[in-house]
Design an enzyme around this catalytic site. Structure first.
Site, PDB file in Angstrom:
ATOM      1  N   HIS A  85       0.817  -1.216   0.000  1.00 17.56           N
ATOM      2  CA  HIS A  85       0.000   0.000   0.000  1.00 17.56           C
ATOM      3  C   HIS A  85       0.849   1.264   0.000  1.00 17.56           C
ATOM      4  O   HIS A  85       0.345   2.344  -0.265  1.00 17.56           O
ATOM      5  CB  HIS A  85      -1.057  -0.012   1.119  1.00 17.56           C
ATOM      6  N   ASP A 230       1.115  -7.658   2.037  1.00 16.45           N
ATOM      7  CA  ASP A 230       1.249  -6.214   1.845  1.00 16.45           C
ATOM      8  C   ASP A 230       2.714  -5.783   1.682  1.00 16.45           C
ATOM      9  O   ASP A 230       3.291  -5.171   2.576  1.00 16.45           O
ATOM     10  CB  ASP A 230       0.595  -5.492   3.037  1.00 16.45           C
ATOM     11  N   SER A 652       3.978   2.444   8.184  1.00 17.07           N
ATOM     12  CA  SER A 652       3.704   1.428   7.170  1.00 17.07           C
ATOM     13  C   SER A 652       4.968   1.097   6.396  1.00 17.07           C
ATOM     14  O   SER A 652       5.665   1.992   5.917  1.00 17.07           O
ATOM     15  CB  SER A 652       2.646   1.933   6.189  1.00 17.07           C
TER      16      SER A 652
HETATM   17  N1  ARG Z   1      -4.604   0.680   7.227  1.00 21.80           N
HETATM   18  C1  ARG Z   1      -3.313   0.777   6.619  1.00 21.80           C
HETATM   19  C2  ARG Z   1      -2.558   1.962   7.138  1.00 21.80           C
HETATM   20  O1  ARG Z   1      -3.109   2.996   7.351  1.00 21.80           O
HETATM   21  C3  ARG Z   1      -3.379   0.979   5.161  1.00 21.80           C
HETATM   22  C4  ARG Z   1      -3.922  -0.154   4.450  1.00 21.80           C
HETATM   23  C5  ARG Z   1      -4.136   0.186   3.009  1.00 21.80           C
HETATM   24  N2  ARG Z   1      -5.096  -0.732   2.496  1.00 21.80           N
HETATM   25  C6  ARG Z   1      -6.342  -0.434   2.167  1.00 21.80           C
HETATM   26  N3  ARG Z   1      -7.146  -1.427   1.997  1.00 21.80           N
HETATM   27  N4  ARG Z   1      -6.777   0.798   2.031  1.00 21.80           N
HETATM   28  O2  ARG Z   1      -1.368   1.910   7.276  1.00 21.80           O
END
Ligand code: ARG
Length: 717
Positions: A85, A230, A652
Site C-alpha cells: 500500500h 502487503d 507502514s
Molecule cells: N490501514 C493501513 C494503514 O493505514 C493501510 C492499508 C491500506 N489498504 C487499504 N485497503 N486501504 O497503514
C-alpha cells in the site's frame, strides 16, 4: 485437561501485559531511556548497534519512503522493501490497462526491467542533534534585548527562527548532498537539527498482484485476522559516486552503509521484536476538548466520504479501466474513512475522553500544589479550551466544504493548473511559458480522470453539501444555490469548462490568462475559496494562543512525569518501538492467535468478491504444498503476525526486527479494537499487524518467479 491448562496459560500471557510497551522512542535517547528494558525483554543488540551517529548502524538501512511511509534496504545493492500500500500510488502510476502491474503484479527479471518511478524519493537519516539550548538562548537573548518592546515575544520567536535557519544553513555545507531541518518535538519544547539525504532515482522491482498485496481490501483493512501480502520492492539508484542523482539510465544501484539481514527463523509468541520507522502523527498530548473537536470533524469527513465513495466504487466495479484510474484515490479515501469510524467506536468503547479528563484533573491537582507551577501551567488547559470552542464550528465547516464540493473534478484540475502556473511564474516571469507548463501539468491528470464518474461524484457531493451545510456556506456567483437544479448545474459546468478533458486543457495553450480565468471551474473555485477564507479567521484566529498554551501544557506534563522515560508525539521523524510478539483477546471469550497462515487465504477466498480473489497459481502452490523454505513449524506458510509494538500511519512498511536486528516482517496496520491508539496506548488490546517476511519471500520467489533476488540478500536460517 492439558488443553484447558494450555488455553489458560495463553490467556494469562495475553491478559497480563509483561510490560506496557507503549512508546515511539527517539533514537538518540535509547541508551538513557530504553536500553535496560529492551534487553530485559530479550534484545541482544546495544543501542550503539541500532543507532549511532559516528558509525554505521541499523538506522542506516531504514528510509522514509515517498515522504509518507517507511522502507528498508535489504541488500548491498540498494534493494528496498516496503508495503504494497506504500508502493500503491507508484505502481498504479506505472500501470495502464494494457500493462496493469497493479492488478496483475510485476517482477523485473533483471536490472534492465526495473522501472523508474518519476517523483518517488527515498530519504536516509544522516545526523541528528539536540539544539534546544542553542535556540532557547537565541530566544531568551532576544527577549532581554527587547524587554521594553510590546511585541517582544514576537521578536524572540523571530530570533529563534533565524537561529534555526542559521543551523540549517551550516549543516547544509557540513553535509554535502544533504538537506537539514530543525524539527520541533514536545510541541516546541525540544528542537533537533536533523540532516537527511534524499535519493530520487528509485525503480520499481516488483510486487504481487492486487489480489494478494491488497487481499481483503477495505473489508479486512484495520482488522485482524489478516492475510494480506502487503509488500512491494524497489531499488535505490545513485550516481557513480554513490550520491543522489536525478534519473539517468547510467546510474548504478546504491551501496548502503547497512542492509538488513533477512530471517527465515520465524516468530514465536513472546519473542522480542522492535520496529524502526517514520510514524506520522499522534495526539497523545492533546486535551479532551481538542479530541472531542477532532472526533466531530472526523464525523463530517466520514459522512461526505460515505456518499462519495459509494459513487466511486460503483464506477470502479463497472469498468476495469476506471478501477485502475481510481484505485489509489479510493484506497486513500477509504483508509481514512474507516480509520475515523473505528476511532469513534474505540473512543466510546474505551472511554477515551473520560479518561483524558481524569488525567487532566490529576494534572491540575499536581499543578495546584505549587505556586510556580500554577504560574507556568495553571491557565494552559483553559486557554486551549477557549481556542477550541471558538474554532470548532469553523473547523467542521471547512472540513465539510473541502471534503465535498471542493473535490469537484474540474475544480481539482483547475487547482493543479493554478498551482503549476504560480510556481512557474515565480521562477520566471513569462506568462506564456507558465501557461504552457500549467497545461502540461494539468493534462497529465487525465490519466486518472473519468468524466462521467467525476460528474456523478460532483452531483452527489453538491447534493450532500446542500442538504447538510448551513446556507451561509453556499457558494455565491454560480446562481441561487439553495434552489438551483444541481444536476443541471454540474453538467453545464463540466460541459463548458476546459478542465473536463485533456483535449480541452491542451487547447488552453496560447490563450490569454484573462480568458482562462473566466472558465466556469475557476468561477466555482473562486466562490468556494471565498467561503473557506471567510471561515479562516474563526478557524485559525487563535493559533498563536493555542501554540503557546499547548507548549505550556506539554511542558507541564513533562515536568509532572519527570524521571520517567518519555517520548514526544509522532512527527514524521525516525522512532523506535519495542515489545514482543503477542496474541490478544478482542472480546470476552475470544482469543486471537498471534499469527495467520496461507490456509486462511484459501478460507477467505470468494470468487464473487473482488476483495477476496485468490490467484489460481497461489491456489496451486497451496494444493501442492510447494512452500519451499518458507513454511513454519505447522507446515504452512505463515502470512501475518501480531506484536504489541506502538505504531501509527507512516510506520507502514517499517521493518519488524528480532532480538538480533534481523528482518522478520513488515508492519502494515493497526487493529480495530484499539483504533484510538493515536491518542492512548492500550496494552491489552493494541497490536501491530505485520506481514511475515517468509510470506513476502514466498510470494516473490514461488508466485512471482523472482527467486534470483534472494542471491543479493543475506538470509539468516
Ligand atoms: N490501514 C493501513 C494503514 O493505514 C493501510 C492499508 C491500506 N489498504 C487499504 N485497503 N486501504 O497503514
Amino acid at each position: 485437561m492439558k488443553k484447558i491448562l494450555c488455553v489458560i496459560a495463553v490467556l494469562a500471557m495475553t491478559l497480563i501485559p509483561a510490560k506496557a510497551d507503549e512508546g515511539m522512542w527517539m533514537l538518540p535517547l535509547l541508551q538513557k531511556m530504553n536500553a535496560d528494558a529492551m534487553s530485559s525483554l530479550g534484545c541482544r543488540l546495544t543501542p550503539e548497534q541500532i543507532y549511532s551517529i559516528n558509525h554505521s548502524s541499523l538506522k542506516d538501512a531504514i528510509v522514509h519512503f515517498g515522504g509518507g511511509c517507511t522502507g528498508e534496504i535489504i541488500s548491498k545493492e540498494g534493494l528496498l522493501v516496503t508495503n504494497h500500500h506504500c508502493g500503491y500510488g507508484s505502481i498504479q502510476g506505472l500501470s495502464t490497462p494494457e500493462h496493469n502491474y497493479l492488478e496483475d503484479g510485476y517482477w523485473a527479471m533483471n536490472r534492465k526491467e526495473e522501472l523508474p518511478v518519476p517523483g518517488l524519493t527515498v530519504t536516509f537519516l544522516e545526523y541528528m542533534d539536540d539544539v534546544t539550548s542553542i535556540l532557547d538562548k537565541a530566544y531568551q537573548d532576544a527577549l532581554k534585548q527587547n524587554k521594553k518592546a510590546e511585541n517582544k515575544e514576537e521578536l524572540a520567536e523571530k530570533a529563534l527562527e533565524e537561529a534555526a535557519q542559521e543551523l540549517q544553513k551550516k549543516a547544509g555545507t557540513d553535509f554535502p548532498n544533504c538537506t537539514a531541518r530543525v524539527q520541533s518535538f514536545y510541541n516546541n519544547n525540544v528542537y533537533y537539527l536533523i540532516v537527511y539525504k534524499t535519493y530520487s532515482d528509485i525503480r520499481f522491482v516488483g510486487a504481487p498482484p492486487a489480489s494478494v498485496g491488497k487481499f481483503g481490501g477495505e473489508t479486512d483493512n484495520w482488522m485482524w485476522p489478516r492475510h494480506t501480502g502487503d509488500f512491494s520492492m524497489f531499488r535505490v539508484y545513485a550516481g557513480k559516486d554513490n550520491q543522489p542523482a536525478a534519473y539517468d539510465p547510467t546510474n548504478v544501484p546504491y551501496v548502503p552503509k547497512q542492509a538488513l539481514k533477512v530471517s527465515l527463523k520465524g516468530v514465536n509468541e513472546g519473542d522480542f521484536s522492535f520496529i524502526m520507522g517514520y510514524p506520522g502523527r499522534t495526539q497523545r498530548f492533546q486535551t479532551a476538548d481538542q479530541l472531542e473537536a477532532m472526533m466531530q470533524q472526523y464525523g463530517v469527513s466520514v459522512d461526505a466520504r460515505t456518499v462519495r465513495q459509494r459513487v466511486m466504487w460503483a464506477g470502479m466495479e463497472a469498468d476495469p479501466k476506471v478501477r485502475l484510474q481510481y484505485a489509489n484515490k479510493f484506497a486513500n479515501s477509504a483508509n481514512g474513512w474507516k480509520k475515523w469510524q473505528g476511532e469513534q467506536l474505540a473512543f466510546d468503547n474505551l472511554n477515551i475522553i473520560g479518561r483524558e479528563r481524569e488525567k487532566e484533573a490529576e494534572f491540575m491537582k499536581w499543578v495546584g500544589k505549587n505556586k510556580k507551577r500554577q504560574e507556568k501551567y495553571g491557565s494552559a488547559l483553559q486557554e486551549i479550551s477557549e481556542v477550541v470552542a471558538a474554532s470548532r464550528q469553523a473547523g467542521n465547516d471547512v472540513a465539510r466544504i473541502s471534503e465535498s464540493i471542493y473535490r469537484t473534478g474540474v475544480v481539482s484540475n483547475a487547482s493543479v493548473f493554478l498551482q503549476s502556473f504560480n510556481r512557474a511564474i515565480r521562477n520566471k516571469p513569462d506568462t506564456a511559458a507558465a501557461i504552457a507548463q500549467a497545461v502540461r501539468a494539468t493534462a497529465s491528470q487525465f490519466k486518472d480522470y473519468n468524466d462521467p464518474l467525476e460528474r456523478e461524484m460532483a452531483k452527489a457531493m453538491f447534493d450532500f453539501f446542500r442538504k447538510t451545510a448551513d446556507p451561509s456556506l453556499y457558494p455565491n456567483r454560480i446562481g441561487d444555490f439553495a434552489t438551483m437544479d444541481l444536476d443541471a448545474y454540474v453538467d453545464k459546468l463540466f460541459d463548458e469548462s476546459a478542465f473536463s478533458s485533456e483535449e480541452k486543457v491542451k487547447g488552453l495553450e496560447g490563450k490569454p490568462l484573462s480568458e482562462i480565468r473566466k472558465d466556469p471551474a475557476f468561477v466555482l473555485q473562486g466562490a468556494i475559496v471565498e467561503k473557506i477564507m471567510g471561515l479562516y479567521p474563526a478557524y485559525t484566529g487563535g493559533q498563536e494562543k493555542l501554540a503557546a498554551a499547548t507548549k505550556a501544557f506539554t511542558a507541564g506534563q513533562m515536568e509532572w512525569k519527570k524521571g520517567e522515560p518519555s517520548y514526544p508525539d509522532a512527527n514524521s521523524t525516525m522512532r523506535l518501538t519495542y515489545g514482543t510478539v503477542q496474541s490478544y483477546s478482542p472480546k470476552d471469550g475470544v482469543l486471537y492467535r498471534h499469527y495467520t497462515t496461507i490456509k486462511g487465504v484459501m478460507e477467505k477466498e470468494d470468487p464473487n468478491n473482488y476483495e477476496f480473489l485468490v490467484p489460481a497459481r497461489l491456489k496451486e502452490l497451496y494444493q501442492q504444498k510447494d512452500f519451499g523454505q518458507y513454511a513454519g513449524a505447522d507446515g504452512l506458510v505463515p502470512t501475518c503476525f501480531l506484536t504489541n509494538n506502538d505504531i501509527t500511519g507512516g510506520n507502514s512498511g517499517s521493518p519488524v526486527l528480532n532480538a538480533d536486528g534481523e528482518l522478520i516482517g513488515l508492519a502494515f496496520d493497526g487493529n480495530w479494537e484499539s483504533m484510538s491508539s493515536d491518542v492512548m496506548f492500550e496494552p491489552l488490546l493494541q497490536r501491530c499487524i505485520c506481514v511475515d517476511i517468509r510470506y513476502v519471500l514466498f510470494l516473490m520467489d514461488k508466485l512471482g518467479g523472482a527467486g534470483y533476488l534472494l542471491d543479493e540478500m543475506e538470509l539468516s536460517k
